[in-house]
Design a protein around this motif. Structure first.
Motif, PDB file in Angstrom:
ATOM      1  N   PRO A  45       0.836  -1.218   0.000  1.00 30.02           N
ATOM      2  CA  PRO A  45       0.000   0.000   0.000  1.00 30.02           C
ATOM      3  C   PRO A  45       0.863   1.257   0.000  1.00 30.02           C
ATOM      4  CG  PRO A  45      -0.055  -1.085   2.153  1.00 30.02           C
ATOM      5  CD  PRO A  45       0.722  -1.973   1.241  1.00 30.02           C
ATOM      6  N   PHE A  46       0.391   2.269  -0.690  1.00 29.24           N
ATOM      7  CA  PHE A  46       1.120   3.536  -0.783  1.00 29.24           C
ATOM      8  C   PHE A  46       0.540   4.605   0.128  1.00 29.24           C
ATOM      9  CE2 PHE A  46       3.529   1.492  -3.661  1.00 29.24           C
ATOM     10  CZ  PHE A  46       3.982   2.140  -4.790  1.00 29.24           C
ATOM     11  N   VAL A  47      -0.630   4.331   0.700  1.00 33.17           N
ATOM     12  CA  VAL A  47      -1.281   5.321   1.555  1.00 33.17           C
ATOM     13  C   VAL A  47      -1.808   4.630   2.812  1.00 33.17           C
ATOM     14  CG1 VAL A  47      -3.193   6.963   1.713  1.00 33.17           C
ATOM     15  CG2 VAL A  47      -1.957   6.717  -0.430  1.00 33.17           C
ATOM     16  N   ASN A  48      -1.528   5.237   3.972  1.00 38.83           N
ATOM     17  CA  ASN A  48      -2.142   4.802   5.224  1.00 38.83           C
ATOM     18  C   ASN A  48      -3.339   5.702   5.480  1.00 38.83           C
ATOM     19  OD1 ASN A  48      -0.464   2.688   6.032  1.00 38.83           O
ATOM     20  ND2 ASN A  48       0.993   4.083   7.012  1.00 38.83           N
ATOM     21  N   ILE A  49      -4.465   5.086   5.757  1.00 39.93           N
ATOM     22  CA  ILE A  49      -5.693   5.837   6.020  1.00 39.93           C
ATOM     23  C   ILE A  49      -6.035   5.697   7.493  1.00 39.93           C
ATOM     24  CG2 ILE A  49      -8.147   6.061   5.468  1.00 39.93           C
ATOM     25  CD1 ILE A  49      -7.436   4.830   2.702  1.00 39.93           C
ATOM     26  N   ASN A  50      -6.296   6.814   8.128  1.00 39.71           N
ATOM     27  CA  ASN A  50      -6.694   6.808   9.534  1.00 39.71           C
ATOM     28  C   ASN A  50      -8.059   6.133   9.639  1.00 39.71           C
ATOM     29  OD1 ASN A  50      -7.572   7.382  12.130  1.00 39.71           O
ATOM     30  ND2 ASN A  50      -6.739   9.460  12.113  1.00 39.71           N
ATOM     31  N   PRO A  51      -8.164   5.054  10.416  1.00 42.26           N
ATOM     32  CA  PRO A  51      -9.450   4.343  10.510  1.00 42.26           C
ATOM     33  C   PRO A  51     -10.568   5.183  11.127  1.00 42.26           C
ATOM     34  CG  PRO A  51      -7.771   3.280  11.895  1.00 42.26           C
ATOM     35  CD  PRO A  51      -7.119   4.422  11.192  1.00 42.26           C
ATOM     36  N   LYS A  52     -10.210   6.183  11.928  1.00 40.91           N
ATOM     37  CA  LYS A  52     -11.221   7.022  12.562  1.00 40.91           C
ATOM     38  C   LYS A  52     -11.649   8.182  11.668  1.00 40.91           C
ATOM     39  CE  LYS A  52      -9.642   5.892  17.176  1.00 40.91           C
ATOM     40  NZ  LYS A  52      -9.083   6.385  18.418  1.00 40.91           N
ATOM     41  N   ASN A  53     -10.779   8.568  10.750  1.00 36.58           N
ATOM     42  CA  ASN A  53     -11.089   9.678   9.857  1.00 36.58           C
ATOM     43  C   ASN A  53     -10.445   9.373   8.498  1.00 36.58           C
ATOM     44  OD1 ASN A  53     -11.483  12.037   8.491  1.00 36.58           O
ATOM     45  ND2 ASN A  53     -10.508  13.366  10.007  1.00 36.58           N
ATOM     46  N   SER A  54     -11.268   8.913   7.588  1.00 35.72           N
ATOM     47  CA  SER A  54     -10.738   8.497   6.283  1.00 35.72           C
ATOM     48  C   SER A  54     -10.163   9.661   5.473  1.00 35.72           C
ATOM     49  CB  SER A  54     -11.813   7.781   5.474  1.00 35.72           C
ATOM     50  OG  SER A  54     -12.877   8.658   5.188  1.00 35.72           O
ATOM     51  N   MET A  55     -10.416  10.875   5.886  1.00 35.70           N
ATOM     52  CA  MET A  55      -9.858  12.027   5.193  1.00 35.70           C
ATOM     53  C   MET A  55      -8.386  12.241   5.561  1.00 35.70           C
ATOM     54  SD  MET A  55     -12.259  12.952   3.269  1.00 35.70           S
ATOM     55  CE  MET A  55     -11.661  14.491   2.647  1.00 35.70           C
ATOM     56  N   GLN A  56      -7.959  11.645   6.677  1.00 31.48           N
ATOM     57  CA  GLN A  56      -6.566  11.749   7.076  1.00 31.48           C
ATOM     58  C   GLN A  56      -5.792  10.594   6.458  1.00 31.48           C
ATOM     59  OE1 GLN A  56      -6.660  11.759  11.364  1.00 31.48           O
ATOM     60  NE2 GLN A  56      -6.706  13.987  11.455  1.00 31.48           N
ATOM     61  N   GLN A  57      -4.883  10.953   5.570  1.00 30.46           N
ATOM     62  CA  GLN A  57      -4.094   9.944   4.869  1.00 30.46           C
ATOM     63  C   GLN A  57      -2.630  10.363   4.882  1.00 30.46           C
ATOM     64  OE1 GLN A  57      -5.764   9.578   0.968  1.00 30.46           O
ATOM     65  NE2 GLN A  57      -7.805   9.118   1.732  1.00 30.46           N
ATOM     66  N   LYS A  58      -1.766   9.349   4.977  1.00 30.08           N
ATOM     67  CA  LYS A  58      -0.325   9.596   4.974  1.00 30.08           C
ATOM     68  C   LYS A  58       0.330   8.653   3.973  1.00 30.08           C
ATOM     69  CE  LYS A  58       0.370  10.908   9.794  1.00 30.08           C
ATOM     70  NZ  LYS A  58       1.085  10.548  11.033  1.00 30.08           N
ATOM     71  N   PRO A  59       1.329   9.143   3.267  1.00 26.74           N
ATOM     72  CA  PRO A  59       2.062   8.232   2.377  1.00 26.74           C
ATOM     73  C   PRO A  59       2.856   7.231   3.212  1.00 26.74           C
ATOM     74  CG  PRO A  59       3.038  10.430   2.336  1.00 26.74           C
ATOM     75  CD  PRO A  59       1.810  10.507   3.183  1.00 26.74           C
ATOM     76  N   THR A  60       2.949   6.019   2.722  1.00 23.99           N
ATOM     77  CA  THR A  60       3.708   4.988   3.417  1.00 23.99           C
ATOM     78  C   THR A  60       5.182   5.079   3.048  1.00 23.99           C
ATOM     79  OG1 THR A  60       3.423   3.367   1.658  1.00 23.99           O
ATOM     80  CG2 THR A  60       1.725   3.427   3.378  1.00 23.99           C
ATOM     81  N   THR A  61       5.979   4.345   3.782  1.00 21.67           N
ATOM     82  CA  THR A  61       7.400   4.249   3.463  1.00 21.67           C
ATOM     83  C   THR A  61       7.581   3.655   2.072  1.00 21.67           C
ATOM     84  OG1 THR A  61       7.902   3.978   5.809  1.00 21.67           O
ATOM     85  CG2 THR A  61       9.600   3.319   4.251  1.00 21.67           C
ATOM     86  N   ALA A  62       6.711   2.707   1.725  1.00 16.20           N
ATOM     87  CA  ALA A  62       6.796   2.084   0.400  1.00 16.20           C
ATOM     88  C   ALA A  62       6.607   3.119  -0.705  1.00 16.20           C
ATOM     89  CB  ALA A  62       5.754   0.975   0.267  1.00 16.20           C
ATOM     90  N   SER A  63       5.701   4.057  -0.512  1.00 15.37           N
ATOM     91  CA  SER A  63       5.483   5.073  -1.556  1.00 15.37           C
ATOM     92  C   SER A  63       6.697   5.985  -1.686  1.00 15.37           C
ATOM     93  CB  SER A  63       4.226   5.889  -1.276  1.00 15.37           C
ATOM     94  OG  SER A  63       4.413   6.790  -0.208  1.00 15.37           O
ATOM     95  N   LYS A  64       7.316   6.303  -0.570  1.00 17.70           N
ATOM     96  CA  LYS A  64       8.512   7.146  -0.616  1.00 17.70           C
ATOM     97  C   LYS A  64       9.667   6.410  -1.289  1.00 17.70           C
ATOM     98  CE  LYS A  64       7.084   9.643   3.499  1.00 17.70           C
ATOM     99  NZ  LYS A  64       7.309   9.887   4.921  1.00 17.70           N
ATOM    100  N   MET A  65       9.820   5.135  -0.956  1.00 17.27           N
ATOM    101  CA  MET A  65      10.873   4.337  -1.577  1.00 17.27           C
ATOM    102  C   MET A  65      10.620   4.178  -3.069  1.00 17.27           C
ATOM    103  SD  MET A  65      11.493   1.405   1.328  1.00 17.27           S
ATOM    104  CE  MET A  65      12.544   0.448   0.271  1.00 17.27           C
ATOM    105  N   PHE A  66       9.354   3.973  -3.435  1.00 18.09           N
ATOM    106  CA  PHE A  66       9.009   3.832  -4.844  1.00 18.09           C
ATOM    107  C   PHE A  66       9.386   5.096  -5.612  1.00 18.09           C
ATOM    108  CE2 PHE A  66       6.326   4.108  -8.556  1.00 18.09           C
ATOM    109  CZ  PHE A  66       6.395   2.827  -9.079  1.00 18.09           C
ATOM    110  N   LYS A  67       9.061   6.221  -5.035  1.00 12.38           N
ATOM    111  CA  LYS A  67       9.362   7.496  -5.692  1.00 12.38           C
ATOM    112  C   LYS A  67      10.864   7.665  -5.902  1.00 12.38           C
ATOM    113  CE  LYS A  67       8.793  12.465  -5.126  1.00 12.38           C
ATOM    114  NZ  LYS A  67       8.306  13.546  -4.280  1.00 12.38           N
ATOM    115  N   GLU A  68      11.660   7.362  -4.877  1.00  8.60           N
ATOM    116  CA  GLU A  68      13.104   7.507  -4.981  1.00  8.60           C
ATOM    117  C   GLU A  68      13.698   6.514  -5.985  1.00  8.60           C
ATOM    118  OE1 GLU A  68      14.793   7.248  -1.066  1.00  8.60           O
ATOM    119  OE2 GLU A  68      13.520   8.861  -0.318  1.00  8.60           O
ATOM    120  N   LEU A  69      13.268   5.257  -5.909  1.00  9.18           N
ATOM    121  CA  LEU A  69      13.781   4.254  -6.832  1.00  9.18           C
ATOM    122  C   LEU A  69      13.366   4.548  -8.267  1.00  9.18           C
ATOM    123  CD1 LEU A  69      13.352   0.872  -4.917  1.00  9.18           C
ATOM    124  CD2 LEU A  69      15.482   1.938  -5.647  1.00  9.18           C
TER     125      LEU A  69
END
Length: 109
Positions: A45-69
């Motif tokens: 997954p590239f995004v972590n979604i806050n289970p209490k508030n689906s509007m709060q999302q954070k990029p995962t480490t995998a998404s950052k690594m994907f971008k750099e690679l």
């Protein structure tokens, strides 16, 4: 390492001189490695979604690594293509013609 992919890329550079091959072949190893890493990262997954508030999302480490690679991959491919185009200035092939057109089209990006 994906030997078929490596052989495919090496086949593109059969016509270059031996000194250039010493530089290009390790780069090809890196390209094949990065391709494998990118494929593995795509499964995560590239995004972590806050289970209490689906509007709060954070990029995962995998998404950052994907971008750099992916950036490293694109830079490596550009180097390989530029070597291929420079070594084949005397030869004309449909692939080289196409790559020249693409290079000109995206040179301003």
């Amino acid at each position: 390492m994906n030997k078929d992919r490596k052989e495919e890329l090496i086949g593109c550079f059969e016509g270059i001189d031996d000194n250039a091959k010493m530089i290009i072949y390790p780069l090809i190893d890196n390209v094949v490695f990065i391709e494998q890493q990118l494929d593995d990262l795509k499964k995560l997954p590239f995004v972590n979604i806050n289970p209490k508030n689906s509007m709060q999302q954070k990029p995962t480490t995998a998404s950052k690594m994907f971008k750099e690679l992916n950036q490293q991959y694109n830079n490596s491919i550009k180097i390989l293509i530029s070597v291929l185009l420079k070594t084949g200035e005397d030869d004309t092939s449909p692939l080289r013609d196409f790559m020249s057109i693409i290079k000109e089209k995206y040179a301003n990006d």
